[in-house]
Design an enzyme around this catalytic site. Structure first.
Site, PDB file in Angstrom:
ATOM      1  N   GLY A  11       0.833  -1.195   0.000  1.00  0.00           N
ATOM      2  CA  GLY A  11       0.000   0.000   0.000  1.00  0.00           C
ATOM      3  C   GLY A  11       0.868   1.245   0.000  1.00  0.00           C
ATOM      4  O   GLY A  11       0.478   2.302   0.495  1.00  0.00           O
ATOM      5  N   ALA A  13       1.798   3.424  -2.130  1.00  0.00           N
ATOM      6  CA  ALA A  13       1.396   4.643  -2.828  1.00  0.00           C
ATOM      7  C   ALA A  13       0.186   5.317  -2.187  1.00  0.00           C
ATOM      8  O   ALA A  13      -0.208   6.409  -2.599  1.00  0.00           O
ATOM      9  CB  ALA A  13       1.095   4.343  -4.298  1.00  0.00           C
ATOM     10  N   LYS A  15      -2.082   6.981   1.123  1.00  0.00           N
ATOM     11  CA  LYS A  15      -1.781   8.089   2.036  1.00  0.00           C
ATOM     12  C   LYS A  15      -0.976   7.625   3.244  1.00  0.00           C
ATOM     13  O   LYS A  15       0.004   8.258   3.643  1.00  0.00           O
ATOM     14  CB  LYS A  15      -3.086   8.765   2.468  1.00  0.00           C
ATOM     15  CG  LYS A  15      -3.788   9.490   1.327  1.00  0.00           C
ATOM     16  CD  LYS A  15      -5.110  10.084   1.763  1.00  0.00           C
ATOM     17  CE  LYS A  15      -5.791  10.793   0.591  1.00  0.00           C
ATOM     18  NZ  LYS A  15      -7.123  11.339   0.962  1.00  0.00           N
ATOM     19  N   THR A 105      -3.868  -2.096   8.403  1.00  0.00           N
ATOM     20  CA  THR A 105      -5.119  -2.221   7.644  1.00  0.00           C
ATOM     21  C   THR A 105      -6.208  -2.775   8.554  1.00  0.00           C
ATOM     22  O   THR A 105      -5.994  -3.761   9.249  1.00  0.00           O
ATOM     23  CB  THR A 105      -4.926  -3.169   6.450  1.00  0.00           C
ATOM     24  OG1 THR A 105      -3.785  -2.743   5.705  1.00  0.00           O
ATOM     25  CG2 THR A 105      -6.151  -3.179   5.558  1.00  0.00           C
ATOM     26  N   THR A 106      -7.374  -2.148   8.544  1.00  0.00           N
ATOM     27  CA  THR A 106      -8.492  -2.657   9.324  1.00  0.00           C
ATOM     28  C   THR A 106      -9.462  -3.394   8.406  1.00  0.00           C
ATOM     29  O   THR A 106      -9.349  -3.362   7.193  1.00  0.00           O
ATOM     30  CB  THR A 106      -9.220  -1.511  10.051  1.00  0.00           C
ATOM     31  OG1 THR A 106      -9.699  -0.563   9.090  1.00  0.00           O
ATOM     32  CG2 THR A 106      -8.278  -0.810  11.023  1.00  0.00           C
ATOM     33  N   HIS A 160     -14.474   9.366   9.883  1.00  0.00           N
ATOM     34  CA  HIS A 160     -13.335   9.189   8.999  1.00  0.00           C
ATOM     35  C   HIS A 160     -13.606   9.812   7.636  1.00  0.00           C
ATOM     36  O   HIS A 160     -14.749  10.098   7.278  1.00  0.00           O
ATOM     37  CB  HIS A 160     -13.009   7.701   8.813  1.00  0.00           C
ATOM     38  CG  HIS A 160     -12.253   7.101   9.962  1.00  0.00           C
ATOM     39  ND1 HIS A 160     -12.870   6.720  11.134  1.00  0.00           N
ATOM     40  CD2 HIS A 160     -10.930   6.813  10.114  1.00  0.00           C
ATOM     41  CE1 HIS A 160     -11.953   6.226  11.964  1.00  0.00           C
ATOM     42  NE2 HIS A 160     -10.781   6.272  11.368  1.00  0.00           N
ATOM     43  N   LYS A 164     -12.435   5.702   3.261  1.00  0.00           N
ATOM     44  CA  LYS A 164     -12.271   4.528   4.129  1.00  0.00           C
ATOM     45  C   LYS A 164     -13.293   3.468   3.738  1.00  0.00           C
ATOM     46  O   LYS A 164     -14.488   3.743   3.655  1.00  0.00           O
ATOM     47  CB  LYS A 164     -12.438   4.919   5.597  1.00  0.00           C
ATOM     48  CG  LYS A 164     -12.169   3.769   6.571  1.00  0.00           C
ATOM     49  CD  LYS A 164     -12.128   4.254   7.999  1.00  0.00           C
ATOM     50  CE  LYS A 164     -11.918   3.109   8.977  1.00  0.00           C
ATOM     51  NZ  LYS A 164     -10.682   2.349   8.727  1.00  0.00           N
ATOM     52  N   GLY A 170     -11.872  -0.148  12.656  1.00  0.00           N
ATOM     53  CA  GLY A 170     -11.274  -1.151  13.527  1.00  0.00           C
ATOM     54  C   GLY A 170     -10.978  -0.599  14.901  1.00  0.00           C
ATOM     55  O   GLY A 170     -11.071  -1.314  15.912  1.00  0.00           O
TER      56      GLY A 170
END
Length: 272
Positions: A11, A13, A15, A105-106, A160, A164, A170
């Site tokens: 991941g 690339a 944010k 990661t959630t 959020h 997302k 999470g």
């Protein structure tokens, strides 16, 4: 002098991935060995992250990078900030090659987390899954645990950005689970509630804790835990204004994961 820890970022690339790339590249403890993403393929990940060339191209091939890192003298670490649909396979692949996962990661299900825990046990390898790497959020959760001894009514609101993918967050689920583990059921009913609009009262979490999710552009990551009693409210709130706040927790996890022999869920488990 110890050799730096090899790190792969999946991941890369995104944010959060770009923040991890910056943090890893600026530390003498680590060496960035690989960057995985489906976007910006072939581009230098340092250029994508805005810090100048690192001579690490972005690739979609995680397994090849894991095989490369597995040949290093120092055990490597995978930092995953991807998507709920890919994180499970990424972690499995890393463990299979002897690369220690740190997961932000959630969206992993309880069954998936249990499967990964068993996989780690068989490999005698550590893995850290943290719904939130913010030290401030850990302190909020600890304060909530103290407060729940004195309040029987509590609800959680998480807010959020609208990119997302999973809801609730999470972090909110983790907070509810921590409160549920305190041995009480919350929010005893006082009326027979009726939702004229389904979902208006939020999702029903463990031990009857309601969780409400907001998704809007302009937000980053925010959470409130609101306790209520006759005549008073007690509100705990954490606001993220910049994703750099997660990096001290991420770097701590990279340093500590290789000392573990099992999966650990939650940043609070590795704080001194």
């Amino acid at each position: 002098m110890n050799q730096p820890i090899p790190v792969i970022v999946t991941g890369a690339a995104g944010k959060m991935g770009r923040q991890v790339v910056k943090a890893v590249a600026s530390s003498n403890d680590f060496v960035l060995m690989g960057a995985v993403d489906r976007h910006h393929l072939g581009e230098d990940v340092g250029e994508v992250a805005g810090i100048g060339a690192l001579e690490v191209p972005i690739t979609p091939d995680l397994q090849s990078l894991c095989a490369l890192v597995a040949q290093e003298k120092q055990a490597g670490v995978l930092v995953d900030f991807t998507h709920p649909q890919s994180v499970y396979e990424n972690v499995r692949a890393a463990i299979a090659y002897g690369v220690y996962p740190v997961v932000g990661t959630t969206g992993l299900s309880l069954e998936q987390i249990q499967d990964l825990a068993e996989f780690c046990d068989k490999a005698s390898m550590g893995c850290i899954i943290a719904p939130n790497f913010s030290i401030g959020m850990v302190l909020l959760q600890q304060a909530a645990i103290q407060a729940c001894r004195y309040f029987d009514h509590v609800e959680i609101i998480e807010l959020h950005h609208n990119q997302k993918a999973d809801a609730p967050s999470g972090t909110a689920l983790k907070t509810a689970q921590m409160l549920a583990e305190m041995g009480k059921t919350y929010n005893p009913a006082t009326v027979n509630e009726t939702e004229t609009l389904p979902g208006a009262r939020g999702g029903l979490g463990p031990e009857h804790i309601r969780i409400h999710s907001v998704r809007l552009p302009g937000l980053i990551a925010h959470q409130e835990v609101i306790f209520g009693a006759p005549g008073e409210l007690y509100t705990l709130r954490h606001d993220t204004s910049d994703r750099s706040c997660y990096m001290p927790g991420v770097l701590l996890a990279i340093r500590k994961v290789r000392q573990l022999k099992q999966l650990v869920y939650g940043l609070e488990k590795i704080l001194d």
